[in-house]
Motif scaffolding. Sequence first.
Motif, PDB file in Angstrom:
ATOM      1  N   ARG A 164       3.828   1.587  -1.215  1.00 45.27           N
ATOM      2  CA  ARG A 164       4.386   1.772  -2.562  1.00 45.27           C
ATOM      3  C   ARG A 164       3.328   2.276  -3.523  1.00 45.27           C
ATOM      4  O   ARG A 164       3.587   3.147  -4.358  1.00 45.27           O
ATOM      5  N   TYR A 165       2.104   1.727  -3.390  1.00 40.65           N
ATOM      6  CA  TYR A 165       1.022   2.132  -4.306  1.00 40.65           C
ATOM      7  C   TYR A 165       0.685   3.609  -4.119  1.00 40.65           C
ATOM      8  O   TYR A 165       0.605   4.376  -5.084  1.00 40.65           O
ATOM      9  N   THR A 195       0.836  -1.204   0.000  1.00 40.72           N
ATOM     10  CA  THR A 195       0.000   0.000   0.000  1.00 40.72           C
ATOM     11  C   THR A 195       0.868   1.250   0.000  1.00 40.72           C
ATOM     12  O   THR A 195       0.589   2.214  -0.724  1.00 40.72           O
ATOM     13  N   ARG A 215      -3.892  -7.166  -1.879  1.00 38.96           N
ATOM     14  CA  ARG A 215      -3.513  -7.353  -3.289  1.00 38.96           C
ATOM     15  C   ARG A 215      -4.711  -7.126  -4.196  1.00 38.96           C
ATOM     16  O   ARG A 215      -4.609  -6.480  -5.241  1.00 38.96           O
ATOM     17  N   THR A 254       1.256   6.787  -6.691  1.00 40.38           N
ATOM     18  CA  THR A 254       0.135   7.586  -7.181  1.00 40.38           C
ATOM     19  C   THR A 254       0.367   9.084  -6.990  1.00 40.38           C
ATOM     20  O   THR A 254       0.166   9.877  -7.904  1.00 40.38           O
ATOM     21  N   LEU A 264      -5.681  -3.299  -4.411  1.00 47.74           N
ATOM     22  CA  LEU A 264      -4.734  -2.500  -5.192  1.00 47.74           C
ATOM     23  C   LEU A 264      -4.798  -2.865  -6.667  1.00 47.74           C
ATOM     24  O   LEU A 264      -4.715  -1.993  -7.537  1.00 47.74           O
ATOM     25  N   THR A 265      -4.987  -4.181  -6.949  1.00 43.84           N
ATOM     26  CA  THR A 265      -5.102  -4.595  -8.355  1.00 43.84           C
ATOM     27  C   THR A 265      -6.325  -3.945  -8.987  1.00 43.84           C
ATOM     28  O   THR A 265      -6.279  -3.487 -10.131  1.00 43.84           O
ATOM     29  N   ASP A 311      -3.322   0.638 -12.427  1.00 45.72           N
ATOM     30  CA  ASP A 311      -2.045   1.335 -12.566  1.00 45.72           C
ATOM     31  C   ASP A 311      -2.055   2.675 -11.824  1.00 45.72           C
ATOM     32  O   ASP A 311      -2.884   3.541 -12.116  1.00 45.72           O
ATOM     33  N   PRO A 312      -1.148   2.853 -10.858  1.00 47.25           N
ATOM     34  CA  PRO A 312      -1.146   4.119 -10.096  1.00 47.25           C
ATOM     35  C   PRO A 312      -0.936   5.350 -10.987  1.00 47.25           C
ATOM     36  O   PRO A 312      -1.466   6.420 -10.689  1.00 47.25           O
ATOM     37  N   ASN A 368     -11.503   3.717  -8.657  1.00 44.47           N
ATOM     38  CA  ASN A 368     -10.502   4.603  -9.266  1.00 44.47           C
ATOM     39  C   ASN A 368     -11.131   5.694 -10.135  1.00 44.47           C
ATOM     40  O   ASN A 368     -10.448   6.576 -10.623  1.00 44.47           O
TER      41      ASN A 368
END
Lengths: 327, 114
Positions: free
Chosen positions: A7-8, A5, A51, A12, A54-55, A59-60, B51
């Motif tokens: 890193r995500y 998280t 996972r 972003t 975030l998936t 793409d951030p 998103n």
Amino acid sequence: MTSLTDRYVAATVRSLPETQRADVERELRGSIEDHVDARREAGMTAETAERDVLTELGDPAGLAARYSERPLYLIGPTNFLFYRRSLIALLAIIVPISAVGSALVQAFMGEAVGAVIASAVVTALSAAMHIGFWVTLVFAVLDWTGASKSGPLVRWSLDMLPEAPERRAHRGDTIASLVLLTLVLVFLAFQQFFPIAWNLDGPVREPVLDPALWSFWLPYLIATVIAEMVFTLVKHRAGGSTWPLAVVNVVIAFAAAVPVAVLALAGALYNPAFLAAFDWMQADGVGRVLAVGTAAVALGVASWDAIDGVVRAARAPRSARRRPLAR
Amino acid sequence: MSGVDETTAQHLQELRRGTVVLACLVTLERPGYGYALLESLADAGFAVDANTLYPLLRRLERQGLLESEWNTDDARPRKFYRTSPTGRELAALLRRDWDALHTAITDLIEGESS
């Protein structure tokens, strides 16, 4: 919070404006935790849930683009058509000019045929790459800075309508081509037997073209001219240029022009006895200019013919491309 | 929406695209935060991707249609959004337009059948 998280979120907010970064980071992190919690309550392990979430967010870089409302394309629809037109126009004008220019310079400097061709190809490629890169860059910057939001650079107007495919001119084209090709045949034969030039002493009774060429190259050229005539008639029956015909056209055009250019540059095209009849021909460099000039004209005409065929094939209406014109 | 082919799915998506903004403005008459809003929209039949929704909330805030406030009372601090007076006006306008479209479509259908 685990590193995924972290890193995500970092990936972003990295490209966001400084002022938004902390706020978005805090909110996004909270939202991710909310999603993860919901999945854990549904029975997932913490790791799978994270996972999964975030998936799903994807793409951030894409998420960041949505936050900052940056376009996810290089050149958007606003200016794309203008971009394409500019690119095609610049390529069509600058690439041939620079290739021919560089070839002429090399030829005048007395380089070998291979070096001349290589220089033309290299110059054409690098000109095309420069044009492609710089034009694309300018338009991409327009979109990236938001300048495209105020509308297209050039508004389309009725004045920009292209001409309709010239069907009526078609017959005239065919006749003109056949007449021209016939004149070429007549010239090839005529110059062997009759004078076509005069000097101070009267008519020059020497063939213009080297008679040694009759062993192969002149018959070959006559064959290409006849092939071109047959091709013109086939094209007329087909109702205009098509892609296969355009390819055949390119082959025939260069089949005639390349030998002429090579022979001219090698000094084997013109009859030395004919050139000897003119004093000014003996001056330094004139022979070179004649050779290069002949080669340039031959290749130029062939290129023009080849490009014209391709352009017509591209512009032909789809129906005409598939089947001949109904009479 | 299983069993819906690609063309149909695309048309449905286009038809619904603008309604998400209206749904947000109406729902956020009562303050809410991102995840809760996503849930209530999903319950109401608006399947919005996370998103898409989170950046959308910020865009609406930038446009002055939503107001926001951090709530740090809970263990997890959350950003609460609420429809602003401007947002309320826009929502009313969008709903009038929605009704007008509904009437227009109904008229078309009835005009055809008669």
